[in-house]
Design a protein around this motif. Structure first.
Motif, PDB file in Angstrom:
ATOM      1  N   ALA A 167       0.837  -1.207   0.000  1.00 55.81           N
ATOM      2  CA  ALA A 167       0.000   0.000   0.000  1.00 55.81           C
ATOM      3  C   ALA A 167       0.868   1.251   0.000  1.00 55.81           C
ATOM      4  CB  ALA A 167      -0.918  -0.011   1.225  1.00 55.81           C
ATOM      5  N   SER A 170       1.856   1.916  -3.406  1.00 60.89           N
ATOM      6  CA  SER A 170       0.735   2.480  -4.177  1.00 60.89           C
ATOM      7  C   SER A 170       0.531   3.954  -3.870  1.00 60.89           C
ATOM      8  CB  SER A 170      -0.544   1.698  -3.866  1.00 60.89           C
ATOM      9  OG  SER A 170      -0.448   0.362  -4.303  1.00 60.89           O
ATOM     10  N   ILE A 171       0.788   4.352  -2.617  1.00 63.42           N
ATOM     11  CA  ILE A 171       0.648   5.769  -2.254  1.00 63.42           C
ATOM     12  C   ILE A 171       1.681   6.600  -3.004  1.00 63.42           C
ATOM     13  CG2 ILE A 171       0.895   7.435  -0.365  1.00 63.42           C
ATOM     14  CD1 ILE A 171      -0.200   5.262   1.518  1.00 63.42           C
ATOM     15  N   PRO A 174       0.663   5.996  -7.568  1.00 69.32           N
ATOM     16  CA  PRO A 174      -0.765   5.670  -7.648  1.00 69.32           C
ATOM     17  C   PRO A 174      -1.136   4.697  -8.763  1.00 69.32           C
ATOM     18  CG  PRO A 174      -0.436   8.021  -7.317  1.00 69.32           C
ATOM     19  CD  PRO A 174       0.910   7.443  -7.598  1.00 69.32           C
ATOM     20  N   THR A 324     -11.182   0.831   0.244  1.00 74.67           N
ATOM     21  CA  THR A 324     -10.142   1.551  -0.475  1.00 74.67           C
ATOM     22  C   THR A 324      -9.504   0.717  -1.578  1.00 74.67           C
ATOM     23  OG1 THR A 324      -7.987   2.636  -0.241  1.00 74.67           O
ATOM     24  CG2 THR A 324      -8.470   0.831   1.266  1.00 74.67           C
ATOM     25  N   GLU A 325      -9.067   1.390  -2.634  1.00 74.94           N
ATOM     26  CA  GLU A 325      -8.335   0.729  -3.709  1.00 74.94           C
ATOM     27  C   GLU A 325      -6.910   0.385  -3.295  1.00 74.94           C
ATOM     28  OE1 GLU A 325      -8.497   3.141  -7.169  1.00 74.94           O
ATOM     29  OE2 GLU A 325     -10.659   2.839  -7.505  1.00 74.94           O
ATOM     30  N   LEU A 326      -6.445   0.958  -2.179  1.00 74.88           N
ATOM     31  CA  LEU A 326      -5.113   0.631  -1.682  1.00 74.88           C
ATOM     32  C   LEU A 326      -5.047  -0.798  -1.146  1.00 74.88           C
ATOM     33  CD1 LEU A 326      -4.159   3.904   0.254  1.00 74.88           C
ATOM     34  CD2 LEU A 326      -3.258   3.122  -1.947  1.00 74.88           C
ATOM     35  N   ALA A 331      -3.717   2.164   5.820  1.00 76.75           N
ATOM     36  CA  ALA A 331      -3.052   3.071   4.885  1.00 76.75           C
ATOM     37  C   ALA A 331      -4.044   4.096   4.352  1.00 76.75           C
ATOM     38  CB  ALA A 331      -2.432   2.275   3.737  1.00 76.75           C
ATOM     39  N   ALA A 332      -5.253   3.640   4.024  1.00 76.47           N
ATOM     40  CA  ALA A 332      -6.276   4.553   3.499  1.00 76.47           C
ATOM     41  C   ALA A 332      -6.690   5.571   4.555  1.00 76.47           C
ATOM     42  CB  ALA A 332      -7.492   3.758   3.039  1.00 76.47           C
TER      43      ALA A 332
END
Length: 561
Positions: A167, A170-171, A174, A324-326, A331-332
């Protein structure tokens, strides 16, 4: 609660540094006691020869259990099952209600640990308290249930840690979307690293976990400071009616949703049994181990409430966090309430804590596996699993056996929602194992229970009743899926009943079909007076008794002293 001398007698032996509080009752003096240290003699009253170095203290035992509990990563990885079921209420009054009962269970467990400080822990206690007729069955069920939670601990933590690592990627990027394959490989890598550390000598492990606990505590404090001071929210905090209110994300009534949300709390607050399993590696275990249990449960309850309440007051959109897509709600949540750099900093701290937690889980699981293998619970596999490595003096084979099982469990990642079962098992299996010996103590043994130097006094019975009642009420709801009726699909199904129930059904059938013929509970490997006079109801093996003075093995009978 008391730490007075217990058991009806006091024996102090030479060269005791620090002094060991005795667990002897009158007449319970092992053979060849002159050549034993205080801790060796205390363990001998329970029927075992000293095999580990005693390099843990109350603090380092607490360090392992606090690392196993891992408040920050535990709360982070179980948000799906807490706030994701009942909204902010799960974090506030839901936490307060449940930890009252969880503390009752911890206190009752600490009392057992003081009376019977062995690596077998709850399994040994169940056998002793149930007596010779039902002891083997009680020990069998308790032992296997406890091993199931131990063997799922490290993979569940490492799965959560891998999710947070990906995650974070991903942050930063994106466009990056983690795959199940990548999650599995990263989780497996963490398992292997933890197994390597857990195979080291006891002193190294103790030092590693001491550092890990300090990091856990500091990271938790830093997180508690950063979130309210750095949050992007305007205003910073939600109204109390929101933070303490139910936001039901299940298809069930609000009350059931709250009960289901206790899964996150129970999974988080289940690591305090580790000092019990480390008792044979701890100095003055009859006092240090119960103290470490209480320290872990007490500090976890307070600090966990602070962090959970902070989350409840700062989260602005629960649905966005959970879906969340994360792929990771913690994390979201951090991205939702903090600037990106601050969110990544807190997430990084959580990942470090998760690494320490996973390693603590691996250590505790290996000691449980070793203790059960010592009594041949694993059948033919018990022979290699009960060996102590001659170089490290730790159960290395048990470490890698648990690691292999854990990696196989991680294959559930490819089954979608099936991976959730390892979290449910962590709560269900743990609290079943916790409550069986406590229930036997309060319902059957009652005032005949021989207390150790640390005990609850007159509060022992009511505290035990409260803890066991909580377990009976709450566990069925951990098997509920979040949805029902037409919304229930294979992907949304709660697979806990199958993943936990099927193996438990197998081992119970195994016991009645075959294992009852050869499994008689904990095996005594020292000849001493406690068991030969039948106080605990566990006979000395007629085939083998280890002479702790010479190290030789000889024939003995249950009536000989």
């Amino acid at each position: 609660m008391s730490t007075s001398e217990g058991g009806g007698g006091s024996h102090h032996f030479k060269d005791a540094v620090p002094p060991v509080t005795t667990v002897f009752a009158a007449g319970d003096v092992p053979d060849h006691i002159a050549n034993m240290s205080d801790d060796e003699a205390a363990l001998a009253t329970l029927g075992y020869k000293q095999e580990f170095k005693r390099e843990f203290s109350a603090w380092t035992s607490f360090a392992v259990s606090f690392a196993v509990m891992g408040l920050l990563p535990s709360i982070a990885t179980t948000m799906w099952y807490g706030i994701g079921y009942a909204g902010p209420a799960a974090n506030t009054w839901g936490w307060l209600v449940s930890v009252v009962f969880i503390l009752c269970i911890a206190a009752s467990m600490a009392e057992l640990a003081s009376s019977m400080p062995t690596s077998g822990g709850l399994y040994y206690a169940a056998a002793v308290l149930a007596g010779p007729k039902y002891g083997p069955l009680a020990a069998w069920i308790t032992g296997w249930s406890n091993w199931f939670v131990q063997v799922t601990g490290a993979p569940s933590v490492n799965y959560g840690a891998a999710g947070m690592m990906l995650a974070a990627a991903s942050i930063v990027n994106p466009s990056y979307v983690p795959t199940s394959y990548q999650t599995f490989l990263l989780s497996t890598l963490l398992m292997i690293v933890h197994a390597g550390i857990s195979s080291m000598p006891t002193l190294w492990i103790a030092k590693f976990n001491s550092v890990g606990t300090v990091i856990n505590v500091l990271a938790l404090i830093i997180t508690i400071i950063i979130i309210p001071t750095t949050t992007n929210n305007v205003p910073k905090f939600q109204p109390s009616k929101v933070a303490w209110g139910i936001e039901n994300f299940t298809d069930w009534p609000d009350g059931i949703a709250v009960l289901m949300s206790f899964l996150a709390i129970c999974w988080t607050m289940s690591g305090y049994d580790a000092p019990f399993h480390l008792a044979e590696e701890c100095s003055n275990a009859a006092v240090a181990s119960p103290r470490a249990i209480i320290m872990t449960a007490g500090s976890g309850s307070v600090l966990g409430f602070v962090l959970n309440t902070l989350i409840a007051y700062t989260i602005t959109d629960v649905d966005a966090v959970i879906n969340t897509e994360l792929g990771q709600p913690w994390a979201a949540y951090l991205v939702q309430v903090l600037p990106q750099k601050a969110a990544l900093a807190v997430l990084s701290l959580t990942i470090v804590c998760a690494f320490s937690m996973g390693q603590g889980c691996m250590v505790a699981a290996s000691r449980v596996c070793f203790a059960y293998a010592r009594d041949d619970c694993f059948g033919v596999l018990s022979v290699p699993l009960k060996r102590v490595n001659r170089h490290t003096l730790t159960p290395v084979n048990a470490v890698w056996f648990n690691t292999s099982i854990g990696i196989l469990l991680l294959l559930l990642i490819f089954g979608g929602a099936a991976i959730d079962a390892i979290f449910s098992i962590g709560a269900i299996a743990a609290f079943i194992a916790f409550s069986i010996p406590i229930f036997i103590k309060i319902a059957v043994v009652r005032n005949k229970f021989r207390r150790g130097p640390w005990h609850l006094g007159a509060f022992s019975l009511p505290i035990g009743i409260l803890g066991c009642s909580f377990v009976v009420v709450i566990l069925p709801f951990f098997n509920f899926p979040a949805v029902n009726g037409a919304d229930l699909t294979l992907d949304e199904m709660n697979w806990t009943s199958l993943v936990y129930g099927a193996p438990m059904l197998f081992v119970i059938i195994w016991f009645f079909v075959d294992a009852h013929k050869w499994f008689k509970g904990p095996k005594i490997n020292i000849n001493h007076h406690m068991h030969t006079i039948g106080i605990e109801g566990i006979p000395v093996s007629p085939k083998k008794v280890i002479d702790v003075e010479s190290g030789s093995t000889s024939k003995a009978s249950a009536s000989s002293t």
